[in-house]
Motif scaffolding. Structure first.
Motif, short mmCIF file in Angstrom:
data_model
loop_
_atom_site.label_atom_id
_atom_site.label_comp_id
_atom_site.label_asym_id
_atom_site.label_seq_id
_atom_site.Cartn_x
_atom_site.Cartn_y
_atom_site.Cartn_z
N LEU A 51 -28.27 -14.58 11.06
CA LEU A 51 -28.46 -14.63 12.44
C LEU A 51 -29.96 -13.59 12.77
CD1 LEU A 51 -25.18 -13.86 13.97
CD2 LEU A 51 -26.63 -15.86 14.11
N LEU A 52 -29.66 -12.60 12.08
CA LEU A 52 -31.20 -11.61 12.03
C LEU A 52 -32.49 -12.43 11.45
CD1 LEU A 52 -29.70 -8.29 11.33
CD2 LEU A 52 -30.35 -8.84 13.43
N SER A 53 -32.27 -13.05 10.34
CA SER A 53 -33.34 -13.89 9.82
C SER A 53 -33.76 -15.03 11.01
CB SER A 53 -32.74 -14.41 8.40
OG SER A 53 -33.77 -15.40 8.07
N TYR A 67 -22.71 -2.23 7.16
CA TYR A 67 -22.13 -1.14 7.86
C TYR A 67 -21.09 -1.78 9.14
CZ TYR A 67 -21.27 2.26 11.63
OH TYR A 67 -20.55 3.02 12.72
N PHE A 68 -21.63 -2.90 9.95
CA PHE A 68 -20.98 -3.32 10.95
C PHE A 68 -20.00 -4.51 10.01
CE2 PHE A 68 -24.74 -2.96 13.67
CZ PHE A 68 -24.18 -2.00 14.57
N ALA A 69 -19.99 -4.81 9.09
CA ALA A 69 -19.07 -5.70 8.56
C ALA A 69 -17.90 -4.69 7.97
CB ALA A 69 -19.59 -6.24 7.04
N ALA A 70 -18.03 -3.44 7.88
CA ALA A 70 -16.97 -2.52 7.43
C ALA A 70 -16.23 -2.01 8.64
CB ALA A 70 -17.72 -1.25 6.48
N LEU A 75 -20.64 -6.70 17.25
CA LEU A 75 -21.02 -6.72 15.65
C LEU A 75 -19.96 -6.09 14.84
CD1 LEU A 75 -24.63 -5.28 16.40
CD2 LEU A 75 -23.91 -7.57 16.39
N ALA A 76 -19.03 -5.26 15.32
CA ALA A 76 -18.11 -4.75 14.40
C ALA A 76 -17.23 -5.91 13.87
CB ALA A 76 -17.18 -3.82 15.17
N GLY A 77 -17.23 -6.00 12.61
CA GLY A 77 -16.51 -6.77 11.87
C GLY A 77 -17.06 -8.17 11.72
N MET A 78 -18.32 -8.44 11.88
CA MET A 78 -19.02 -9.54 11.72
C MET A 78 -19.29 -9.51 10.10
SD MET A 78 -22.55 -10.97 13.15
CE MET A 78 -22.06 -11.02 14.83
#
Length: 96
Positions: A57-59, A89-92, A46-49
């Protein structure tokens, strides 16, 4: 107003959002690894996604468009705002 002044004014709110996102994302570590850095190929990292992709995807899990064993139930336990915080958070996080 100069852009850097606006950024300085928004920085505490952004830091608070990331802190809240970190707390919510901690439950993802059981399957997706610490800070979204999965071990092995069984679970996607998930890191960087990108946040938009993760929210899409969650939707899909929430609506049933994407089948899953656990994710459809897990995602229904979060509000849209909580999911936005988790995705940010994961995007960061740096990609593994």
């Amino acid at each position: 107003m100069k852009a850097w002044i606006l950024l300085l004014l928004c920085a505490p709110a952004l830091a608070q959002d990331l802190k809240a996102g970190r707390g919510l994302a901690a439950t993802c570590a059981n399957c997706h690894g610490t800070e979204g850095r999965a071990r092995g190929a069984a679970m996607p990292p998930l890191a960087g996604m990108k946040a938009d992709l993760m929210l899409e995807l969650l939707s899909d899990y929430r609506s049933g468009r994407q089948a899953g064993t656990v994710m459809p139930q897990i995602v229904k336990g979060y509000t849209e705002e909580q999911l936005r915080l988790i995705a940010a958070y994961f995007a960061a996080r740096a990609k593994p």
